[in-house]
Design a protein around this motif. Structure first.
Motif, PDB file in Angstrom:
ATOM      1  N   LEU A  95     -18.919  21.037 -43.979  1.00 19.11           N
ATOM      2  CA  LEU A  95     -17.501  21.020 -44.330  1.00 19.11           C
ATOM      3  C   LEU A  95     -16.755  22.130 -43.602  1.00 19.11           C
ATOM      4  N   ALA A  96     -17.329  23.328 -43.524  1.00 28.43           N
ATOM      5  CA  ALA A  96     -16.695  24.440 -42.813  1.00 28.43           C
ATOM      6  C   ALA A  96     -16.585  24.150 -41.324  1.00 28.43           C
ATOM      7  N   GLN A  97     -17.645  23.573 -40.748  1.00 26.08           N
ATOM      8  CA  GLN A  97     -17.607  23.222 -39.325  1.00 26.08           C
ATOM      9  C   GLN A  97     -16.522  22.192 -39.042  1.00 26.08           C
ATOM     10  N   ALA A  98     -16.445  21.161 -39.903  1.00 23.26           N
ATOM     11  CA  ALA A  98     -15.421  20.137 -39.724  1.00 23.26           C
ATOM     12  C   ALA A  98     -14.021  20.722 -39.870  1.00 23.26           C
ATOM     13  N   PHE A  99     -13.872  21.648 -40.837  1.00 19.52           N
ATOM     14  CA  PHE A  99     -12.569  22.275 -41.022  1.00 19.52           C
ATOM     15  C   PHE A  99     -12.156  23.080 -39.793  1.00 19.52           C
ATOM     16  N   ASN A 100     -13.084  23.864 -39.260  1.00 19.54           N
ATOM     17  CA  ASN A 100     -12.771  24.676 -38.080  1.00 19.54           C
ATOM     18  C   ASN A 100     -12.365  23.809 -36.898  1.00 19.54           C
ATOM     19  N   ALA A 101     -13.078  22.704 -36.689  1.00 18.55           N
ATOM     20  CA  ALA A 101     -12.727  21.800 -35.598  1.00 18.55           C
ATOM     21  C   ALA A 101     -11.371  21.158 -35.838  1.00 18.55           C
ATOM     22  N   ALA A 102     -11.106  20.748 -37.088  1.00 15.05           N
ATOM     23  CA  ALA A 102      -9.829  20.098 -37.405  1.00 15.05           C
ATOM     24  C   ALA A 102      -8.665  21.072 -37.266  1.00 15.05           C
ATOM     25  N   ALA A 103      -8.873  22.337 -37.657  1.00 14.63           N
ATOM     26  CA  ALA A 103      -7.809  23.334 -37.545  1.00 14.63           C
ATOM     27  C   ALA A 103      -7.421  23.548 -36.090  1.00 14.63           C
ATOM     28  N   GLY A 104      -8.423  23.658 -35.196  1.00 11.66           N
ATOM     29  CA  GLY A 104      -8.118  23.820 -33.782  1.00 11.66           C
ATOM     30  C   GLY A 104      -7.409  22.606 -33.205  1.00 11.66           C
ATOM     31  N   ALA A 105      -7.886  21.401 -33.584  1.00  9.30           N
ATOM     32  CA  ALA A 105      -7.247  20.184 -33.084  1.00  9.30           C
ATOM     33  C   ALA A 105      -5.825  20.059 -33.612  1.00  9.30           C
ATOM     34  N   PHE A 106      -5.607  20.450 -34.862  1.00  8.57           N
ATOM     35  CA  PHE A 106      -4.270  20.381 -35.449  1.00  8.57           C
ATOM     36  C   PHE A 106      -3.291  21.272 -34.688  1.00  8.57           C
ATOM     37  N   LEU A 107      -3.719  22.477 -34.373  1.00  9.00           N
ATOM     38  CA  LEU A 107      -2.837  23.385 -33.645  1.00  9.00           C
ATOM     39  C   LEU A 107      -2.569  22.875 -32.238  1.00  9.00           C
ATOM     40  N   GLN A 108      -3.559  22.243 -31.605  1.00 11.23           N
ATOM     41  CA  GLN A 108      -3.341  21.678 -30.276  1.00 11.23           C
ATOM     42  C   GLN A 108      -2.316  20.551 -30.328  1.00 11.23           C
ATOM     43  N   ARG A 112       1.368  20.513 -28.582  1.00 16.28           N
ATOM     44  CA  ARG A 112       1.841  19.454 -27.684  1.00 16.28           C
ATOM     45  C   ARG A 112       3.148  18.858 -28.186  1.00 16.28           C
ATOM     46  N   ALA A 113       3.295  18.779 -29.494  1.00 13.51           N
ATOM     47  CA  ALA A 113       4.491  18.167 -30.067  1.00 13.51           C
ATOM     48  C   ALA A 113       5.710  19.077 -29.988  1.00 13.51           C
ATOM     49  N   THR A 114       5.505  20.397 -29.965  1.00  7.04           N
ATOM     50  CA  THR A 114       6.635  21.328 -30.035  1.00  7.04           C
ATOM     51  C   THR A 114       6.872  22.105 -28.755  1.00  7.04           C
ATOM     52  N   HIS A 115       5.924  22.046 -27.816  1.00  9.29           N
ATOM     53  CA  HIS A 115       6.064  22.826 -26.588  1.00  9.29           C
ATOM     54  C   HIS A 115       5.978  21.928 -25.361  1.00  9.29           C
ATOM     55  N   ASP A 116       6.692  22.329 -24.330  1.00  5.15           N
ATOM     56  CA  ASP A 116       6.644  21.615 -23.061  1.00  5.15           C
ATOM     57  C   ASP A 116       5.307  21.896 -22.378  1.00  5.15           C
ATOM     58  N   ARG A 117       4.618  20.855 -21.974  1.00  2.33           N
ATOM     59  CA  ARG A 117       3.260  21.028 -21.452  1.00  2.33           C
ATOM     60  C   ARG A 117       3.247  21.732 -20.104  1.00  2.33           C
ATOM     61  N   LEU A 118       4.304  21.564 -19.303  1.00  3.73           N
ATOM     62  CA  LEU A 118       4.312  22.177 -17.980  1.00  3.73           C
ATOM     63  C   LEU A 118       4.617  23.667 -18.041  1.00  3.73           C
ATOM     64  N   THR A 119       5.646  24.041 -18.804  1.00  2.00           N
ATOM     65  CA  THR A 119       6.108  25.429 -18.803  1.00  2.00           C
ATOM     66  C   THR A 119       5.592  26.243 -19.985  1.00  2.00           C
ATOM     67  N   GLY A 120       5.132  25.581 -21.055  1.00  2.00           N
ATOM     68  CA  GLY A 120       4.623  26.305 -22.210  1.00  2.00           C
ATOM     69  C   GLY A 120       5.684  26.794 -23.173  1.00  2.00           C
ATOM     70  N   ILE A 121       6.963  26.548 -22.889  1.00  6.38           N
ATOM     71  CA  ILE A 121       8.019  26.953 -23.808  1.00  6.38           C
ATOM     72  C   ILE A 121       8.434  25.746 -24.652  1.00  6.38           C
ATOM     73  N   THR A 126      12.133  20.383 -30.294  1.00  5.93           N
ATOM     74  CA  THR A 126      12.026  21.650 -31.017  1.00  5.93           C
ATOM     75  C   THR A 126      13.322  22.449 -30.904  1.00  5.93           C
ATOM     76  N   LEU A 127      13.909  22.451 -29.722  1.00  6.73           N
ATOM     77  CA  LEU A 127      15.171  23.168 -29.526  1.00  6.73           C
ATOM     78  C   LEU A 127      16.268  22.619 -30.426  1.00  6.73           C
ATOM     79  N   LEU A 128      16.396  21.287 -30.464  1.00  7.30           N
ATOM     80  CA  LEU A 128      17.471  20.686 -31.263  1.00  7.30           C
ATOM     81  C   LEU A 128      17.244  20.925 -32.749  1.00  7.30           C
ATOM     82  N   THR A 129      15.982  20.901 -33.175  1.00  6.36           N
ATOM     83  CA  THR A 129      15.690  21.201 -34.582  1.00  6.36           C
ATOM     84  C   THR A 129      16.055  22.647 -34.919  1.00  6.36           C
ATOM     85  N   ALA A 130      15.682  23.561 -34.026  1.00  4.49           N
ATOM     86  CA  ALA A 130      16.010  24.973 -34.246  1.00  4.49           C
ATOM     87  C   ALA A 130      17.515  25.205 -34.195  1.00  4.49           C
TER      88      ALA A 130
END
Length: 536
Positions: A95-108, A112-121, A126-130
């Motif tokens: 369960l701990a191993q699965a959680f650690n893997a899921a946490a990393g995948a969730f952040l990735q 991807r959903a909130t940052h531009d993949r080319l520039t990293g900003i 995200t800008l319009l929401t902010a």
């Protein structure tokens, strides 16, 4: 504790066997009444033991699972993934191993959903929401808020000349310069293409202009690294819009900052432009172009582009094919491939034009090299190899239509700021637009119009002088009235071509132009001091 419990678990069968043996031994030796009491006590003890064991197990595993739940909740609130210690029983470790893997995948996924993949900003969503959140906060507390749109000047030629990898490198480095040089309270992101957005909380538009100018100077001074170790300098154009409290509206704020950015580009690029509200009381409303008129303008612009392409093709048409003559077959094949690939219409048109003019650079290669039947020398091969670059230079020189945009856009601005479309004033108006404004006004005065009659040359000059400093640049009016004191060149394209030839050849004076009666319309004069020097 866990090891002790696990050891007890392994000893459980032995303990049960010993207990059963003891009970059987006691039962066989006891009376009926004692046997009943003894079995009752054994049953109560068994139930109590199981209950106690269940309670201990429930408490222990509840404590362990709560630890995992708290870690999961924390992961939703922080940027860095939480790593659980992988210990406990096998199921808990899994369960701990699965959680650690899921946490990393969730952040990735979140990145991807909130940052531009080319520039990293931050990306556009995200800008319009902010921005919506900052507008709500500024409205609630009646605070100022500004938005800046940033565009990299002449970015397309970077891609076309150096390749898309170099263009991506430029985007990443400009994004890094912007992100590294804004305040911690500010937010920057890539809005799309080569455009970036800055959200500047509790910042008035005038303060935003100061910050934008600092950014512009930083980007302009920083040489950027591209392919093959080359360095490239770029500039940015910035548009600013802002307000305070309830006057802030998301769509309007974005549209105004975007319009201001395009105004900065139309004024010559590499500058900051602050959006100005419309003056409802002005004699001429500075309204945006309507959709119908925009469609008509696009159609005429396309016609102009087609005409320019045809003009270049007509220069190539008399040449043999090996000297760069356009090939309808090549254009048809290239267009067909582009259509089959499902490319956008504008890209297909670009390919069609490029296929027609792809060997344009051969016009500058000596014919004896192109026509040489024998093997070419190394120097001749080098000349042949230069023709794509030569074609690039020719087309860059043919970009006068694009470079004329500032003059076309601003020739109805007034020197005192009362004109349109942007209400520019003084030296904010491009010099070419100030010159055309005077010439256009003179032409309108000395020719018949449906709504007024023509005036004399002297009267037209008098009108220009009377509006000097209000409608017209005084320096331009002064030069015009000095050069054309006795008359102006006649209408007609022939005269335009003649003056163009003289300007290109650097002739420092105008020769007398005579009308049909042989009378001079202008006189030779020493070349006047350049207007930009006079104006300064």
């Amino acid at each position: 504790m866990l090891r002790f419990a696990r050891a007890l678990g392994f000893l459980a069968p032995i303990a049960v066997a010993i207990c059963l043996s003891a009970v059987v031994s006691l039962v066989t030796q006891a009376t009926e009444r004692e046997r009943t009491v003894l079995l009752t006590l054994v049953a109560i003890s068994g139930v109590a033991g199981m209950t106690t064991t269940a309670l201990v197990a429930w408490s222990y595993f509840g404590w362990r699972l709560n630890r995992i739940a708290r870690a999961l909740e924390t992961t939703l609130e922080v940027d860095a993934p939480i790593q659980l210690r992988e210990s406990g029983v096998p199921a808990e470790r899994r369960l701990a191993q699965a959680f650690n893997a899921a946490a990393g995948a969730f952040l990735q996924v979140e990145a991807r959903a909130t940052h531009d993949r080319l520039t990293g900003i931050a990306n556009r969503e995200t800008l319009l929401t902010a921005l919506a959140a900052e507008i709500e906060r500024a409205t609630r507390h009646y605070k100022p808020l500004s938005v800046a749109f940033i565009d990299i000047d002449r970015f397309k030629p970077v891609n076309d000349t150096y390749g898309h990898n170099s263009g991506d490198a430029v985007l990443r480095q400009v994004a890094g310069l912007i992100a590294d040089n804004v305040r911690t309270s500010d937010m920057c992101g890539r809005y799309g293409g080569e455009e970036f957005m800055l959200i500047l909380p509790e910042t008035t538009p005038s303060e935003a202009v100061v910050l934008a100018e600092q950014l512009r100077a930083i980007v302009m001074a920083e040489p950027l690294r591209i392919a093959d170790g080359q360095r490239l300098g770029v500039t940015i154009s910035i548009g600013i819009a802002g307000g305070r409290g309830s006057e802030l509206q998301l769509d309007a704020l974005v549209d105004r900052a975007d319009a201001a950015m395009y105004a900065a580009k139309s004024l010559g690029r590499n500058r900051t432009y602050l959006f100005r509200d419309l003056d409802e009381g002005a004699p001429v409303r500075r309204a945006p172009i309507s959709s119908e008129h925009r469609a008509a303008a696009n159609a005429i612009g396309q016609w102009a582009n087609d005409t320019a392409t045809q003009a270049l093709a007509s220069v190539l048409a008399p040449q043999p094919h090996h000297r760069g003559r356009p090939s309808d077959m090549i254009a048809s094949l290239a267009t067909g491939i582009a259509l089959e690939l499902g490319l956008p219409p504008e890209e297909i048109e670009r390919i069609r034009v490029a296929s027609l003019l792809h060997d344009l650079g051969k016009l500058a290669v000596p014919s004896e090299i192109l026509d040489k039947p024998s093997t070419l020398s190394d120097g001749e091969w080098q000349a042949i190899g230069e023709h794509p670059r030569i074609g690039q230079v020719i087309l860059e020189q043919a970009s006068g239509l694009r470079d004329a945009i500032p003059v076309v856009l601003h020739h109805h601005e007034r020197f005192n700021g009362g004109g349109y479309p942007h209400g520019l004033k003084g030296n904010e108006i491009p010099l070419g637009a100030r010159i055309v404004a005077v010439a256009d006004a003179y032409h309108a005065m000395v020719h018949e119009r449906p709504y007024k009659g023509a005036v004399s040359h002297a009267k037209a000059l008098e009108e220009l002088r009377s509006h000097s400093g209000t409608q017209f640049d005084p320096a331009v009016v002064s030069v015009f009235c000095n050069v054309y004191a006795d008359g102006v060149p006649p209408d007609g394209l022939e005269e335009v071509y003649r003056l163009h030839e003289r300007a290109r050849d650097g002739v420092d004076r105008l020769e007398p132009i005579r009308n049909g009666e042989g009378l001079p319309l202008s006189r030779p004069r020493k070349r006047p001091k350049p207007i930009h020097e006079v104006a300064s």
